[in-house]
Design a protein around this motif. Structure first.
Motif, mmCIF file in Angstrom:
data_model
loop_
_atom_site.group_PDB
_atom_site.id
_atom_site.type_symbol
_atom_site.label_atom_id
_atom_site.label_comp_id
_atom_site.label_asym_id
_atom_site.label_seq_id
_atom_site.Cartn_x
_atom_site.Cartn_y
_atom_site.Cartn_z
ATOM 1 N N LYS A 139 0.821 -1.215 0.000
ATOM 2 C CA LYS A 139 0.000 0.000 0.000
ATOM 3 C C LYS A 139 0.854 1.264 0.000
ATOM 4 O O LYS A 139 0.623 2.197 -0.772
ATOM 5 C CB LYS A 139 -0.901 0.025 1.241
ATOM 6 N N TYR A 140 1.816 1.320 0.958
ATOM 7 C CA TYR A 140 2.523 2.571 1.210
ATOM 8 C C TYR A 140 3.849 2.670 0.465
ATOM 9 O O TYR A 140 4.505 3.724 0.527
ATOM 10 C CB TYR A 140 2.746 2.737 2.716
ATOM 11 N N ALA A 141 4.273 1.578 -0.187
ATOM 12 C CA ALA A 141 5.487 1.638 -1.009
ATOM 13 C C ALA A 141 5.201 0.971 -2.357
ATOM 14 O O ALA A 141 5.815 -0.045 -2.716
ATOM 15 C CB ALA A 141 6.648 0.962 -0.288
ATOM 16 N N GLY A 188 10.540 1.875 -0.180
ATOM 17 C CA GLY A 188 9.647 2.981 -0.519
ATOM 18 C C GLY A 188 10.101 4.294 0.068
ATOM 19 O O GLY A 188 11.284 4.501 0.388
ATOM 20 N N MET A 189 9.128 5.229 0.283
ATOM 21 C CA MET A 189 9.423 6.580 0.737
ATOM 22 C C MET A 189 9.702 6.676 2.232
ATOM 23 O O MET A 189 10.152 7.703 2.714
ATOM 24 C CB MET A 189 8.248 7.506 0.377
ATOM 25 N N GLY A 190 9.425 5.621 2.988
ATOM 26 C CA GLY A 190 9.656 5.668 4.431
ATOM 27 C C GLY A 190 8.565 6.401 5.179
ATOM 28 O O GLY A 190 7.603 6.918 4.586
ATOM 29 N N ILE A 191 8.711 6.459 6.482
ATOM 30 C CA ILE A 191 7.690 7.055 7.364
ATOM 31 C C ILE A 191 8.360 8.120 8.221
ATOM 32 O O ILE A 191 9.468 7.928 8.737
ATOM 33 C CB ILE A 191 7.043 5.992 8.261
ATOM 34 N N SER A 192 7.694 9.268 8.402
ATOM 35 C CA SER A 192 8.263 10.357 9.214
ATOM 36 C C SER A 192 8.378 9.945 10.683
ATOM 37 O O SER A 192 7.591 9.146 11.177
ATOM 38 C CB SER A 192 7.405 11.616 9.093
ATOM 39 N N ALA A 193 9.374 10.521 11.353
ATOM 40 C CA ALA A 193 9.686 10.128 12.735
ATOM 41 C C ALA A 193 8.529 10.385 13.684
ATOM 42 O O ALA A 193 8.299 9.612 14.624
ATOM 43 C CB ALA A 193 10.934 10.875 13.213
ATOM 44 N N GLU A 194 7.755 11.476 13.493
ATOM 45 C CA GLU A 194 6.677 11.791 14.441
ATOM 46 C C GLU A 194 5.524 10.798 14.373
ATOM 47 O O GLU A 194 4.721 10.698 15.310
ATOM 48 C CB GLU A 194 6.149 13.215 14.211
ATOM 49 N N VAL A 229 9.304 -1.097 14.212
ATOM 50 C CA VAL A 229 9.556 -0.612 12.872
ATOM 51 C C VAL A 229 10.782 0.279 12.891
ATOM 52 O O VAL A 229 11.006 1.029 13.849
ATOM 53 C CB VAL A 229 8.342 0.155 12.319
ATOM 54 N N ASP A 230 11.599 0.160 11.838
ATOM 55 C CA ASP A 230 12.731 1.059 11.611
ATOM 56 C C ASP A 230 12.500 1.715 10.260
ATOM 57 O O ASP A 230 12.323 1.020 9.252
ATOM 58 C CB ASP A 230 14.050 0.280 11.595
ATOM 59 N N SER A 231 12.475 3.040 10.249
ATOM 60 C CA SER A 231 12.184 3.718 8.994
ATOM 61 C C SER A 231 12.860 5.078 8.953
ATOM 62 O O SER A 231 13.061 5.717 10.003
ATOM 63 C CB SER A 231 10.670 3.886 8.820
ATOM 64 N N GLU A 232 13.214 5.493 7.759
ATOM 65 C CA GLU A 232 13.788 6.814 7.532
ATOM 66 C C GLU A 232 13.209 7.320 6.228
ATOM 67 O O GLU A 232 13.192 6.603 5.214
ATOM 68 C CB GLU A 232 15.308 6.722 7.457
ATOM 69 N N GLU A 233 12.737 8.551 6.240
ATOM 70 C CA GLU A 233 12.091 9.099 5.052
ATOM 71 C C GLU A 233 13.044 9.069 3.858
ATOM 72 O O GLU A 233 14.205 9.473 3.949
ATOM 73 C CB GLU A 233 11.630 10.531 5.315
ATOM 74 N N GLY A 234 12.542 8.531 2.716
ATOM 75 C CA GLY A 234 13.328 8.433 1.491
ATOM 76 C C GLY A 234 14.163 7.179 1.380
ATOM 77 O O GLY A 234 14.778 6.920 0.341
ATOM 78 N N LYS A 235 14.206 6.360 2.447
ATOM 79 C CA LYS A 235 15.060 5.162 2.429
ATOM 80 C C LYS A 235 14.297 3.891 2.748
ATOM 81 O O LYS A 235 14.898 2.865 3.073
ATOM 82 C CB LYS A 235 16.214 5.341 3.420
ATOM 83 N N GLY A 236 12.985 3.923 2.772
ATOM 84 C CA GLY A 236 12.195 2.729 2.984
ATOM 85 C C GLY A 236 11.935 2.441 4.451
ATOM 86 O O GLY A 236 12.350 3.176 5.354
#
Length: 708
Positions: A617-619, A644-650, A692-699
């Motif tokens: 869905k999100y990537a 994908g685009m990753g998820i924002s920290a907040e 979850v581990d995520s960084e915007e722009g890095k999946g």
């Protein structure tokens, strides 16, 4: 929050009867007793049978005392009469005793200045007055002792003068005898000198007469001094008798201890009752032998009073006493008062004691209740405030200030600056309603210094003066920011659920309508496509209903696990067939292909499908989705990774909350926001963790662990 039920008149009277200040209400010129609380009945030495009687009938001993006339004057003239340290003779247990009171007779009037009743309040200050008199009497005894010592010194000086006079007389007699002998010899030797000898002898007789007169005067002065001393001794004895009588009759405990050897020389029944000893065990005994259990803590204090001459006062000291063979904890107010001689030497210690155990126990009980109330308020995270309408000042709790996000302010105007501009009018409107109804209840937004918006709920009661003007506002505030967020989340969920269900149902309804029209044309080319579309809509509805049922089962604790041993790689390779069939994404397995776990395979499959569906869905542009298995020793970690685009920290801390959706802009992505919430519950029931581990722009990499 429901409004507390008001007390009835009988309940109010029961509460009033328990107040510590002695209070009674009288009506009429004869001061008929309308009501009296327990404290006033205790002062009168009466029970509730006096209610309804006139003051003179209830307390006949007041006849001849000024109080009945005072009541008449207050009733007839509408005055207020008060007094301090006023003596009153009252009958207690069949005997007349003198007590001292601070009292007030106040005429209570209605709005038309008509006298309704007389409010009678009294405070028993007998202990304090008698203590002051005892100290004054002790001082008087000190002065008498000093006078006795001065008289003794005068008597000693007079005796010394008399002895000197006797010695001088003896010397004169010896000298006279010598002179007479000399003159006789001279007379025998020469008759010529006889006349001269007679003259000298006459002079000596005159000198002797003068000396005898001086001696008589000294004897008379000595007799007068002795008589004066005897009078002072008798006066001192009478004073000592009064002092002993005062000690014996004093309502507080008194003990007099000789400073030189710490022997008890005088003690009353009150002191014997407090220490739990008989007079034989105390009187004429060393105090620390008689009350040995208190020696360790208080012997040094008494010795310091003897050494320095400075009194020691104790308030509510906790003391362990052996009374009737039992160790009892009591609380005492007492004073070690030094009694000094004329030279300033401490000759004795007067100990005055009051047992305040009941008062301390009652206060501690009240403090305990207050502490429990405070803890309850703190546990509920409720802020409290006290607003004064007359001064426009506020007293607030720490939690109140924390909810406002500020330090303590003194005025309401400063707190109003924290209100959201669109909500500031709510405060004024709530105050206006509160003035009329006595109740305040409203909700408003606050803007903290960091710019964040918080919701609060205010609830308070207004208190009025006798003219019904508001004077105080006491209330509480509660931070309802989370409640508002959940309420908004619930509203959003209902809207999303309605939309999510409406779409497949609408499609299903359209397909069924077309199928209904084509029922007579089974060979139609559209039939397979309509059936496929209907099945797809039914599948979507089933997914949504299954998610809702899973949440319901979780809340009711009905989800049960059926564990068995299986190979994780097999489950990962067999799941998500719908993604593989779609052909848009490649599921790539990495890690230990032979690792086995003991778990509910169906539920773990459900978790993996949820994580893979989220990645799809999100990537959507992540062509490859990685399924990774890692052996961590006693745990296994399963990860689903996309590019994908990753998820924002907040947003990361909220991903596993119920109804939370990463895409909060509307209905761009389907789903109820329950998948990750259900997955987290399944993993938690297995004893693992999910994250979850995520960084915007890095999946993003969603992972969970299971025990091996």
């Amino acid at each position: 929050m429901p409004t507390p039920e008001l007390l009835s008149k009988d309940q109010l009277l029961e509460v009033y009867a328990l107040t510590q200040t002695a209070t009674a209400v009288h009506v009429g010129e004869s001061a008929v007793i309308q009501t009296a609380n327990n404290a006033m009945l205790k002062i009168w030495g009466k029970d509730k049978s006096v209610i309804g009687k006139s003051l003179e009938d209830a307390l006949p001993e007041l006849k001849g005392q000024p109080f009945i006339d005072m009541f008449k004057k207050v009733w007839n003239e509408g005055l207020t009469i008060s007094g301090t340290d006023t003596a009153a003779d009252l009958e207690v247990d069949g005997e007349i005793h003198t007590f001292y009171f601070d009292f007030e007779y106040r005429a209570i009037k209605d709005a038309n200045e008509k006298i309704l009743c007389i409010l009678h309040t009294a405070i028993d200050v007998t202990d304090r007055v008698l203590r002051e008199k005892a100290i004054a009497l002790a001082h008087e005894n000190e002065m008498a002792l000093e006078k006795e010592q001065a008289l003794n010194q005068e008597l000693a000086a007079a005796n010394e003068d008399l002895q000197q006079t006797k010695e001088k007389l003896a010397e004169l007699n010896t000298e006279l005898e010598n002179k007479v002998n000399a003159r006789v010899i001279a007379l025998q030797q020469s008759n010529y000198k006889y006349q001269l000898l007679n003259e000298e002898f006459s002079a000596l007789n005159e000198e002797l007469a003068t000396t005898i007169e001086e001696l008589s005067a000294s004897n008379e002065e000595l007799l007068n001094s002795r008589q004066h001393l005897e009078e002072k001794i008798a006066e001192l004895a009478a004073s000592e008798g009064r002092f002993r009588s005062l000690i014996s009759q004093a309502p507080m405990a008194i003990c007099v201890i000789r400073a030189s050897d710490l022997v008890v020389v005088e003690v009353n029944e009150g002191y014997l009752e407090i220490v739990g000893k008989s007079r034989k065990e105390i009187e004429n005994k060393v105090i620390w032998e008689a009350v040995a259990e208190a020696a360790e803590g208080y012997a040094p204090l008494m010795q310091n009073v003897i050494t320095t001459g400075v009194a020691f006062l104790a308030n509510e000291h906790e003391v362990v006493l052996v009374r009737n063979g039992n160790h009892e904890i009591v609380f005492l107010d007492f004073v070690y008062e030094p009694v000094k001689s004329q030279e300033g030497i401490v000759t004795s210690i007067m100990v005055v004691v009051i047992d305040v155990t009941e008062k301390v126990t009652a206060r501690r009980s009240i403090e305990d209740v207050e502490e429990r109330v405070r803890l309850a308020v703190d546990a509920a995270e409720i802020g409290t405030f006290d607003y004064n309408y007359l001064t426009n000042t506020m007293v607030t709790s720490d939690r109140f200030n924390a909810i406002f996000g500020v330090q303590e302010f003194s005025s309401r105007d400063e707190y109003l600056k924290v209100f959201h501009p669109d909500d500031i009018h709510l405060s004024a409107e709530a105050h206006e309603r509160a003035r009329q109804t006595g109740k305040m209840l409203y909700e408003a937004r606050l803007i903290h210094p960091d710019g964040s918006i918080h919701w609060m709920r205010v609830q308070a009661n207004v208190y009025y003066d006798e003219k019904q003007n508001p004077v105080r506002l006491l209330g509480t505030i509660l931070d309802i920011t989370e409640f508002k967020r959940l309420q908004q989340q619930k509203d959003d969920f209902i809207s999303i659920a309605s939309h999510e269900l409406k779409t497949p149902i609408t499609a299903l309804k359209a397909s069924l309508q077309l199928l209904d029209r084509m029922k007579d044309k089974p060979a139609s080319s559209m039939l397979p496509r309509l059936i496929e579309q209907s099945n797809r809509s039914m599948g979507k509805i089933s997914e949504l209903v299954e998610d809702l049922l899973n949440v319901s089962r979780m809340n009711e604790g009905q989800i049960k696990l059926t564990k068995k041993r299986f190979v994780l790689s097999h489950t990962l390779n067999e799941c998500c067939s719908h993604v593989r069939i779609g052909g848009k994404h490649e599921l790539v397995f990495q890690g230990d292909a032979d690792l086995e776990v003991v778990a509910d395979e169906h539920r773990i499959d459900q978790v993996i499908v949820n994580l893979v569906n989220n990645a799809v869905k999100y990537a959507p542009n992540s062509k490859q989705i990685y399924l990774i298995v890692e052996n961590l020793g006693d745990m296994v970690r399963v990860s689903v990774k996309d590019t994908g685009m990753g998820i924002s920290a907040e947003k990361l801390p909220h991903l596993f909350n119920r109804y939370y959706r990463v895409d909060d802009s509307g209905y761009q992505v389907s789903g109820l926001g329950l998948g990750l919430y259900i997955s987290a519950d399944i993993i938690e029931r297995h004893g693992g963790e999910i994250g979850v581990d995520s960084e915007e722009g890095k999946g993003s990499t969603f992972w969970f662990t299971l025990p091996l």
